[in-house]
Design a protein around this motif. Structure first.
Motif, PDB file in Angstrom:
ATOM      1  N   LEU A 129       0.816  -1.216   0.000  1.00 35.12           N
ATOM      2  CA  LEU A 129       0.000   0.000   0.000  1.00 35.12           C
ATOM      3  C   LEU A 129       0.851   1.268   0.000  1.00 35.12           C
ATOM      4  CD1 LEU A 129      -2.636  -0.910   2.790  1.00 35.12           C
ATOM      5  CD2 LEU A 129      -2.671  -1.527   0.370  1.00 35.12           C
ATOM      6  N   LEU A 130       2.109   1.156   0.454  1.00 38.60           N
ATOM      7  CA  LEU A 130       2.899   2.350   0.757  1.00 38.60           C
ATOM      8  C   LEU A 130       3.236   3.194  -0.472  1.00 38.60           C
ATOM      9  CD1 LEU A 130       5.393   0.800   3.357  1.00 38.60           C
ATOM     10  CD2 LEU A 130       3.124   1.787   3.765  1.00 38.60           C
ATOM     11  N   PHE A 338      -0.175  -2.585  11.306  1.00 42.72           N
ATOM     12  CA  PHE A 338      -1.414  -1.871  11.593  1.00 42.72           C
ATOM     13  C   PHE A 338      -1.878  -0.900  10.520  1.00 42.72           C
ATOM     14  CE2 PHE A 338       0.568  -2.417  15.946  1.00 42.72           C
ATOM     15  CZ  PHE A 338      -0.229  -3.483  16.313  1.00 42.72           C
ATOM     16  N   GLY A 339      -1.010   0.062  10.134  1.00 44.58           N
ATOM     17  CA  GLY A 339      -1.545   1.139   9.313  1.00 44.58           C
ATOM     18  C   GLY A 339      -0.522   1.864   8.477  1.00 44.58           C
ATOM     19  N   VAL A 340      -1.033   2.810   7.680  1.00 42.24           N
ATOM     20  CA  VAL A 340      -0.199   3.567   6.746  1.00 42.24           C
ATOM     21  C   VAL A 340      -0.461   5.058   6.911  1.00 42.24           C
ATOM     22  CG1 VAL A 340      -0.105   1.711   5.040  1.00 42.24           C
ATOM     23  CG2 VAL A 340      -1.936   3.391   4.899  1.00 42.24           C
ATOM     24  N   ASN A 341       0.530   5.840   6.512  1.00 42.56           N
ATOM     25  CA  ASN A 341       0.424   7.298   6.521  1.00 42.56           C
ATOM     26  C   ASN A 341      -0.063   7.740   5.146  1.00 42.56           C
ATOM     27  OD1 ASN A 341       0.739  10.048   6.714  1.00 42.56           O
ATOM     28  ND2 ASN A 341       2.933  10.000   7.156  1.00 42.56           N
ATOM     29  N   LEU A 342      -1.276   8.271   5.088  1.00 39.43           N
ATOM     30  CA  LEU A 342      -1.874   8.644   3.801  1.00 39.43           C
ATOM     31  C   LEU A 342      -1.471  10.045   3.347  1.00 39.43           C
ATOM     32  CD1 LEU A 342      -5.480   7.143   4.142  1.00 39.43           C
ATOM     33  CD2 LEU A 342      -3.453   6.138   3.075  1.00 39.43           C
ATOM     34  N   THR A 343      -0.778  10.791   4.226  1.00 37.45           N
ATOM     35  CA  THR A 343      -0.243  12.112   3.835  1.00 37.45           C
ATOM     36  C   THR A 343       1.252  12.123   4.159  1.00 37.45           C
ATOM     37  OG1 THR A 343      -0.949  12.990   5.985  1.00 37.45           O
ATOM     38  CG2 THR A 343      -2.413  13.374   4.107  1.00 37.45           C
ATOM     39  N   PRO A 344       2.035  11.352   3.417  1.00 31.54           N
ATOM     40  CA  PRO A 344       3.432  11.095   3.809  1.00 31.54           C
ATOM     41  C   PRO A 344       4.344  12.316   3.796  1.00 31.54           C
ATOM     42  CG  PRO A 344       2.947  10.152   1.649  1.00 31.54           C
ATOM     43  CD  PRO A 344       1.650  10.597   2.205  1.00 31.54           C
ATOM     44  N   LEU A 345       3.981  13.389   3.110  1.00 33.95           N
ATOM     45  CA  LEU A 345       4.860  14.563   3.079  1.00 33.95           C
ATOM     46  C   LEU A 345       4.530  15.571   4.177  1.00 33.95           C
ATOM     47  CD1 LEU A 345       5.395  15.296  -0.736  1.00 33.95           C
ATOM     48  CD2 LEU A 345       6.783  13.940   0.835  1.00 33.95           C
ATOM     49  N   CYS A 346       3.682  15.166   5.119  1.00 36.74           N
ATOM     50  CA  CYS A 346       3.365  16.066   6.233  1.00 36.74           C
ATOM     51  C   CYS A 346       4.594  16.257   7.121  1.00 36.74           C
ATOM     52  CB  CYS A 346       2.205  15.503   7.056  1.00 36.74           C
ATOM     53  SG  CYS A 346       2.623  13.962   7.920  1.00 36.74           S
ATOM     54  N   LYS A 347       4.533  17.262   8.001  1.00 34.49           N
ATOM     55  CA  LYS A 347       5.614  17.472   8.959  1.00 34.49           C
ATOM     56  C   LYS A 347       5.691  16.276   9.911  1.00 34.49           C
ATOM     57  CE  LYS A 347       4.943  22.472   9.065  1.00 34.49           C
ATOM     58  NZ  LYS A 347       4.431  23.588   9.903  1.00 34.49           N
TER      59      LYS A 347
END
Length: 604
Positions: A129-130, A338-347
């Motif tokens: 998914l990443l 568990f999960g993924v970061n859907l806004t990976p360019l966030c601070k």
């Protein structure tokens, strides 16, 4: 890397994966009910569920009523039976294929997490998914390579012969990694042989060598934790002359004795004096600021975990990377992914993970970190009142509780999460801290978030001297009467002015002023806690600490500097390298009552 199949369509692959995320997050509750029903029905006859009287029932209400919320200690007798050779279905109807060992620094003990063969597929799914998510923000990543520093740890075996190893070692040794099909997003600079080399020096050396040889093709760099990536940069600082020599001559240094590694590297390594001169010129410069973008000029971001206590490495990573985005892509543990970061360019401070509802069955125990009750036992009512995935409240903190396909039922993972938002019906969480990583002398309890914040306040006193704390840990010293907190600091000194003792004493006091009122009351009123002490240690001390942990079986991938140490040999190691010590010169401020009450009284 295998050839691309003729009908391979990356755009279509990405679209399907993003659709999957959309679907499972839109129908989060239905998916969760299905997951719980599947887990309970397939394991209906296992001893653990029969012991609690579930009798094949799969509905949530009965499950919550009959199954207790547990910690590792509750499960340990059953895990020990499996480890010692009991093959009856104790926790899971499917055979336990291996044990996954938790990080040696999580709670101070290497726990054995049971897993089954199919969990590798589930972990592989989360990995898949990443990059489709990332490609929405950084296009063109399929046109280059990733320089990811990946390592395995030699595995152990239980008395019955079941393999016990860290989760990443399990994954890297599996066919899902070794025999992965064509995917432009898993095109790494490191050949499999260099990743699978059990010697950490040879693995690191050969992976950096391959990464340097392919420097123009690298579009992203990373490791698991920020600390591991910085360790790689330090390794490069020490060994760049040897690496340059290998690139110049097209031969591998004699210290690399693993035959399969040498053969794999030689397929990539060709004599390149021009590249060697370029690396030599860059590494030979006085400043290493921006060394990542200087050596790997096409790098778009650094892929490392910088949440939790890893956040202290952000300034160092910014320095080495010239401020490239620091990307945290996923949230996982030995128990489950568990999960993924859907806004990976966030601070980094805004990172939130969307929990994928298919991975396991989630429940959430509301947490109030200002509450002094840190007990692990829960009243019956509280056991039943855990919150479902879709019912968590924005801004509330929870302890994560999971039920997995591999035989954990209502298991407390020990992570504290804060609800940051929602993706459709699925919550997104900030990682707050590991529960129970605390300093305590008396009735005081200091968690790692509080300690990290206190550290931030203290180190401001070092700024005028161009000095920073590169690593730290703490210790509750009860050999003195009263006991006191000890912080071990390893410094990076960029300035030439010597730091006077009074500055370190001010640092001690700044930390104490930042700690909770129970601690300050112990110092001021109860006299149950002595003055806080800072011990400055020699350069390289924390590398020695990591080497020691690895010698005891910790995984280089999972290793995190422990924020609190208790193990006597570790304390001895730290104390043997102390160069100077400083104590808080006076008591911190404290008055009875809550801060809020005091503020209200002052206003009236």
């Amino acid at each position: 890397m295998p050839e691309a199949p003729k009908d391979y369509n990356l755009v279509e692959q990405n679209r399907k994966i993003l659709e999957f995320i959309e679907d499972v997050t839109s129908n989060a509750d239905q998916v969760q009910q299905k997951v719980l029903s599947e887990i309970l029905s397939r394991n209906a006859n296992v001893e653990y569920l029969r012991r609690h009287g579930l009798n094949g029932q799969t509905d949530r209400d009965t499950f919550k009523k009959l199954l207790p919320v547990i910690s590792y200690e509750d499960l340990q007798p059953d895990i020990n039976r499996i480890a010692n050779g009991d093959t009856s279905p104790i926790l899971c109807s499917k055979p336990i294929s291996e044990f996954l060992t938790s990080s040696g620094t999580s709670g101070g003990e290497r726990k054995l997490m049971p897993t089954i063969e199919e969990e590798l597929g589930r972990r592989s799914l989360l990995y898949s998914l990443l990059m489709p998510v990332m490609s929405q923000f950084v296009p063109g990543l399929e046109n280059g390579k990733g320089m990811y520093l990946m390592f395995i740890k030699a595995e152990a075996k239980t008395p019955s012969g079941i393999v016990a190893r860290p989760v990443l070692t399990s994954y890297y040794k599996s066919s899902y990694f070794r025999d992965r099909p064509y995917d432009p997003y898993t095109n790494y600079t490191s050949p499999n042989e260099t990743v699978l080399c059990p010697d950490s020096y040879q693995s690191m050396y050969s992976q950096l060598l391959c990464g340097l040889c392919q420097n123009k093709e690298v579009l992203r760099v990373g490791a698991v934790f920020a600390s591991g990536f910085i360790r790689a940069i330090r390794f490069l600082e020490k060994h760049w002359t040897l690496l340059c020599n290998d690139i110049r001559t097209g031969s591998v240094n004699g210290e690399i004795t693993d035959v399969s590694v040498r053969e794999a590297v030689m397929k990539i390594l060709k004599p390149d004096p021009k590249l060697a001169d370029f690396i030599e010129a860059e590494c030979g410069k006085k400043s290493w600021q921006g060394i990542i973008t200087r050596l790997w000029p096409n790098t778009k971001y650094v892929d490392v975990i910088v949440t939790g206590t890893m956040s202290q490495y952000i300034p160092t990573l910014d320095y080495y990377s010239n401020g490239l985005p620091l990307v945290c892509t996923m949230y996982a543990s030995s128990e489950c992914y568990f999960g993924v970061n859907l806004t990976p360019l966030c601070k980094p401070s805004e990172v939130s993970y969307t929990l994928i509802p298919t991975m396991c069955y989630y429940e959430f125990l509301p947490v109030n970190r200002t509450n002094s009750d840190h007990t692990d036992s829960l009243p019956d009512k509280e056991q039943q009142d855990l919150v479902e995935l879709v019912d968590v409240k924005l801004g509330q903190e929870y302890e994560l509780v999971v039920t997995t396909y591999a035989g954990l039922y209502r298991y407390r993972v020990g992570d504290v999460l804060r609800v940051a938002g929602f993706k459709n019906k699925a919550p997104q969480f900030n990682f707050v801290c590991r529960k129970n990583v605390v300093l305590s002398i008396d009735s005081d309890k200091t968690d790692e978030v509080e300690l990290q914040n206190a550290m931030k306040n203290a180190v401001t006193h070092l700024v005028p001297f161009d000095a920073t704390v590169s690593e730290y840990t703490s210790y509750a010293d009860t050999t003195t009467i009263p006991g006191h907190y000890v912080l071990y600091w390893e410094l990076t000194l960029n300035g030439t002015t010597q730091i006077p003792p009074c500055v370190f004493e001010d640092c001690c006091l700044a930390i104490e002023e930042s700690l909770n009122s129970v601690y300050r009351q112990g110092r001021v009123s109860d006299k149950s806690i002595g003055p806080l002490e800072i011990k400055i240690v020699e350069q390289g001390t924390f590398d020695k600490l990591m080497d020691y942990a690895i010698s005891l079986g910790a995984s280089i991938n999972q290793y995190k500097t422990p924020r609190c140490v208790k193990f006597a040999p570790v304390v001895e190691l730290l104390n043997s390298r102390v160069t100077s010590t400083y104590f808080s010169p006076k008591c911190p401020k404290w008055v009875p009552g809550h801060k809020q009450w005091i503020n209200n009284n002052n206003q009236n």
